[in-house]
Design a protein around this motif. Structure first.
Motif, PDB file in Angstrom:
ATOM      1  N   ALA A  70      40.878  32.687  41.030  1.00  0.00           N
ATOM      2  CA  ALA A  70      41.539  33.440  42.093  1.00  0.00           C
ATOM      3  C   ALA A  70      42.058  32.422  43.096  1.00  0.00           C
ATOM      4  CB  ALA A  70      40.589  34.424  42.769  1.00  0.00           C
ATOM      5  N   CYS A  90      45.839  36.308  37.868  1.00  0.00           N
ATOM      6  CA  CYS A  90      44.598  36.191  38.637  1.00  0.00           C
ATOM      7  C   CYS A  90      44.826  36.825  40.004  1.00  0.00           C
ATOM      8  CB  CYS A  90      44.187  34.725  38.786  1.00  0.00           C
ATOM      9  SG  CYS A  90      45.293  33.775  39.848  1.00  0.00           S
ATOM     10  N   PHE A 211      38.499  39.718  42.475  1.00  0.00           N
ATOM     11  CA  PHE A 211      38.126  39.136  41.187  1.00  0.00           C
ATOM     12  C   PHE A 211      37.102  40.004  40.468  1.00  0.00           C
ATOM     13  CE2 PHE A 211      35.441  36.283  38.594  1.00  0.00           C
ATOM     14  CZ  PHE A 211      36.403  35.882  37.674  1.00  0.00           C
TER      15      PHE A 211
END
Length: 247
Positions: A70, A90, A211
């Motif tokens: 991330a 991401c 995430f």
């Protein structure tokens, strides 16, 4: 989880300040990696500078793709944020968007307190972009100018504190807007009768949360990957990233 903290400004001292602030809220399970822009400006303070910095953000993310889970774009105007979400698999967060969303979960109205009047028009546009104008109390800044961007938080600490006290009468949450004043909130929090929010910390915690929820990032709806396209003159890694994006 490996989190990339990307400073789109070219100031290494500013990256160190941002890293220190991030580590105050980083979870034990996350590994923080920092990166400073190689080209651009010591600090970004206009739309034009942000536009140029955004291209640099995309280049760095492409260059380092696969080495992070991330990313946080650590400049308050979120240069390149939407484009990064469109291109990379991401989660990517930015300081202004993350802090505004966090502020709305903790209070009815929020305000930006920053260190320079030059930033006000650009910062106000971030509120419009997020559709939060009805909950926005404005951008506030001290009258005094600053000298060294690396020490602006310390140099203007007393003026910013006094300003926060005044602005607390019209907002529940005050966002200390601007990467150069990251980390200031803990030192003045007890003197201000409103919630103080460090936008870098909001972006870090937001990236960790995203995430856990969407590890592949924003890859549906309007952020569905665009069709691959060849380009001319772009940095190699970024050109490859754009070329292999598919519907």
């Amino acid at each position: 989880m490996k989190l990339l903290l990307l400073n789109p400004n070219t100031s290494v001292a500013l990256t160190s300040r941002l890293e220190a602030s991030a580590r105050q809220v980083l979870s034990a399970e996350a590994e923080l990696v920092t990166c400073t822009a190689r080209e651009g400006f010591p600090y970004i303070s206009s739309r034009a500078e942000a536009q140029l910095a955004g291209a640099g953000v995309l280049s760095i993310l492409a260059e380092r793709a696969g080495s992070y889970d991330a990313a946080v774009i650590a400049a308050f105007g979120d240069p390149g944020l939407s484009a990064a979400r469109e291109l990379f698999d991401c989660p990517v967060t930015g300081m202004s968007e993350s802090s505004m969303l966090a502020a709305c979960s903790a209070g009815e109205r929020f305000a930006f307190v920053t260190f320079s009047p030059l930033l006000a028009p650009w910062y106000t546009e971030q509120v419009t972009r997020c559709g939060l104008g009805s909950r926005f109390a404005g951008v506030f800044h001290p009258d005094d100018s600053f000298g060294d961007i690396a020490t602006v938080a310390e140099d203007l600490a007393s003026q910013l504190t006094e300003l926060c006290v005044r602005v607390a009468s019209c907002a529940d949450v005050l966002i200390l807007a601007g990467a150069p004043i990251a980390g200031l909130a803990p030192g003045i929090r007890e003197d201000v009768p409103a919630l103080l929010l460090d936008p870098l910390q909001a972006a870090v915690t937001g990236a960790e949360q995203q995430f856990s929820l969407f590890p592949q990032g924003a890859n549906r709806g309007s952020f569905k990957r665009p069709p691959g396209k060849l380009s001319t003159g772009l940095p190699g890694d970024l050109a490859d990233q754009i070329a292999r994006c598919k519907l």
